[in-house]
Design an enzyme around this catalytic site. Structure first.
Site, PDB file in Angstrom:
ATOM      1  N   LYS A 269      74.880  87.641  22.951  1.00  0.00           N
ATOM      2  CA  LYS A 269      74.994  88.274  24.047  1.00  0.00           C
ATOM      3  C   LYS A 269      73.852  88.111  24.698  1.00  0.00           C
ATOM      4  O   LYS A 269      72.786  87.549  24.235  1.00  0.00           O
ATOM      5  CB  LYS A 269      75.062  89.834  23.549  1.00  0.00           C
ATOM      6  CG  LYS A 269      76.242  90.239  22.868  1.00  0.00           C
ATOM      7  CD  LYS A 269      76.420  91.674  22.383  1.00  0.00           C
ATOM      8  CE  LYS A 269      77.673  92.274  21.807  1.00  0.00           C
ATOM      9  NZ  LYS A 269      78.612  92.448  22.423  1.00  0.00           N
ATOM     10  N   ARG A 343      87.583  93.514  15.929  1.00  0.00           N
ATOM     11  CA  ARG A 343      88.945  93.343  15.438  1.00  0.00           C
ATOM     12  C   ARG A 343      89.232  92.621  14.094  1.00  0.00           C
ATOM     13  O   ARG A 343      89.987  92.924  13.274  1.00  0.00           O
ATOM     14  CB  ARG A 343      89.638  92.707  16.694  1.00  0.00           C
ATOM     15  CG  ARG A 343      89.317  91.355  16.825  1.00  0.00           C
ATOM     16  CD  ARG A 343      89.716  90.691  18.191  1.00  0.00           C
ATOM     17  NE  ARG A 343      89.017  91.354  19.290  1.00  0.00           N
ATOM     18  CZ  ARG A 343      89.228  91.285  20.508  1.00  0.00           C
ATOM     19  NH1 ARG A 343      90.061  90.672  20.935  1.00  0.00           N
ATOM     20  NH2 ARG A 343      88.557  91.835  21.516  1.00  0.00           N
TER      21      ARG A 343
END
Length: 490
Positions: A269, A343
């Site tokens: 990020k 996930r």
């Protein structure tokens, strides 16, 4: 952490201020509170708008400090229960601005409580309980200051009308929300996977809960490739924390994503995007807080929280884009992006929960996708489910709890975006419908178990555009705890 208390009722001679929660419809009645109140209302300086407050001083009364807090009218927000929560929260925040106020009394007109109960289809005790929880939430602070002034927290808040039954329920729910907020707000080094395990063990010992923690060896033996892959870039080992309250009755599983810090892995990020990533553990925080509240309320269910805890960091050991991972249920997953890690860890936990505990239903919480924030902003969670009855039940519970969730589609057509040429599925489906494809990925791991997924990326902490509610002073919100407790109590 600094803690205050809530109580049912209060003695005006023992509080430093009294707050009156006023609607536009009951504004005229508030003039009878005293000369200053009558003058402020008569001059139009206080109109009982939603979140509007006024600090007044009534000479000759005890206490002389009076706070008027508005809840607006039906045109401002149709849900009166939520407007009353907002009014109570705004009153508490107004009182916290003055360090001379240590104890606050809050009065809500009985006619407003009765009307709110009728609209919600609930008892007046339930409404009172909700207002007490809102008061406690507005009185929350998380601070680690070694020097300087700590946030001012009221030592005590009394709520009228108040009943002992409402108070006991409120204390249980408020504790669950506080636990979730404390975990979410904790700095990454103070609440990494190892320390989250230690904190969960403290909770289990305090409340008499069952706890099991699966470490690397057990995860490898079980084939939990998702949890292992995401956590392998960190020096702190990944783990699956399982906290259990057994109140008898049906088993319900709550699964929460706990990426205690998310740097994105090798798909790193940008620095600015990392500044809020301590909050990527808020899903796991909500799962743990739900079990705490269920235990305090002695709900007649077996509630099992499964919290996969990892750090997603870049290193020479990190999992890589285009790796193929074998999951607990045997599916292979091509890694399209290492920053779509939540996930992967949720998938292993969901599959394990479905097989091991065979729950009546499962709910998961996850700060999963920026796409959910784009779709719904910071005012509602995105709700997905493979079961229509469960979907509607969670949606209704979320509205009653003041944590609205909006149903989103899980149509089969979205499956195509997850196709992979080398594995059973990819972990990402591109930018379009990102929240939906993430939910479609999770759906592959729940089998036939009724399951609801709450993407709380926009609501788990107070961001630039909200949540707007005054009972969220800042930081983590504990979003999800109240919804599942309401679901279990319906």
């Amino acid at each position: 952490m600094i803690r205050g208390s809530i109580r049912a009722g209060f003695d005006k001679g023992e509080v430093d201020a009294v707050a009156y929660v006023v609607s536009k419809e009951t504004l005229e009645k508030a003039k009878a509170l005293g000369r200053a109140s009558a003058e402020a209302i008569g001059l139009g300086d206080f109109r009982a708008g939603l979140e509007e407050t006024a600090m007044l001083y009534e000479p000759g009364t005890k206490p002389s400090r009076v706070i008027l807090s508005g809840v607006g009218g039906a045109s401002d927000w149709p849900d009166l229960v939520e407007r009353l929560r907002v009014g109570v929260g705004a009153a508490v925040r107004e009182a916290r601005k003055r360090k001379g106020i240590k104890k606050l009394g809050v009065i809500v007109l009985e006619e407003l409580v009765e009307k709110a109960a009728a609209e919600a289809g609930k008892s007046t005790d339930w409404v009172i309980e909700q207002l007490m929880v809102a008061a406690d939430m507005a009185n929350y602070a998380y601070a680690l200051k070694g020097k300087g002034d700590a946030p001012h927290v009221l030592a005590e808040i009394g709520v009228e009308p108040g009943t002992e039954a409402a108070l006991q329920n409120a204390l249980g729910i408020a504790e669950g929300v506080r636990v979730a907020r404390d975990i979410g707000n904790a700095p990454p080094a103070m609440m990494n996977p190892e320390r989250l395990e230690a904190y969960a063990r403290e909770i289990a010992e305090k409340l008499g809960l069952g706890i099991t923690v699966l470490h690397r060896g057990e995860l490898e033996n079980l084939g939990m490739g998702g949890i292992l892959a995401v956590g392998q870039g960190s020096e702190v080992e990944p783990r699956l924390i399982i906290l259990e309250y057994n109140g008898g009755g049906d088993t319900v599983a709550v699964v929460g994503k706990a990426v205690t810090f998310d740097a994105g892995g090798l798909d790193l990020k940008p620095p600015q995007a990392m500044l809020e990533m301590k909050y990527d553990k808020c899903g796991g925080a909500a799962a743990i807080g739900t079990v705490v509240a269920a235990a305090r309320l002695k709900l007649p269910y077996r509630v099992v929280a499964l919290v996969p805890a990892v750090e997603n960091l870049p290193s020479g050991k990190s999992y890589k884009p285009l790796d193929v991972i074998k999951m607990y249920n045997g599916l292979t997953v091509e890694v399209g992006n290492t920053d779509a890690e939540g996930r992967l860890i949720l998938a292993d936990a969901l599959a394990y929960a479905a097989e091991k505990y065979k729950p009546k239903f499962m709910v998961d919480f996850a700060t999963l996708t920026g796409a959910a924030v784009v779709a719904l902003g910071n005012h509602a969670a995105a709700l997905f489910s493979n079961n229509e009855e469960l979907l509607r039940s969670v949606e209704k519970a979320s509205r009653l709890a003041g944590e609205p969730a909006w149903p989103m589609p899980l149509w089969p057509v979205y499956e195509k975006q997850l196709e992979s040429k080398v594995a059973d599925t990819n972990n990402v489906g591109g930018r379009p419908a990102g929240a939906i494809t993430a939910a479609k990925f999770l759906e592959k791991f729940v089998g036939d178990t009724p399951w609801a997924h709450l993407d709380i990326a926009g609501t788990a902490w107070v961001q630039e555009k909200g949540p707007w509610k005054p009972y969220y002073p800042g930081g983590a919100t504990g979003w999800g705890v109240r919804t599942v407790i309401e679901l279990l109590r319906k």
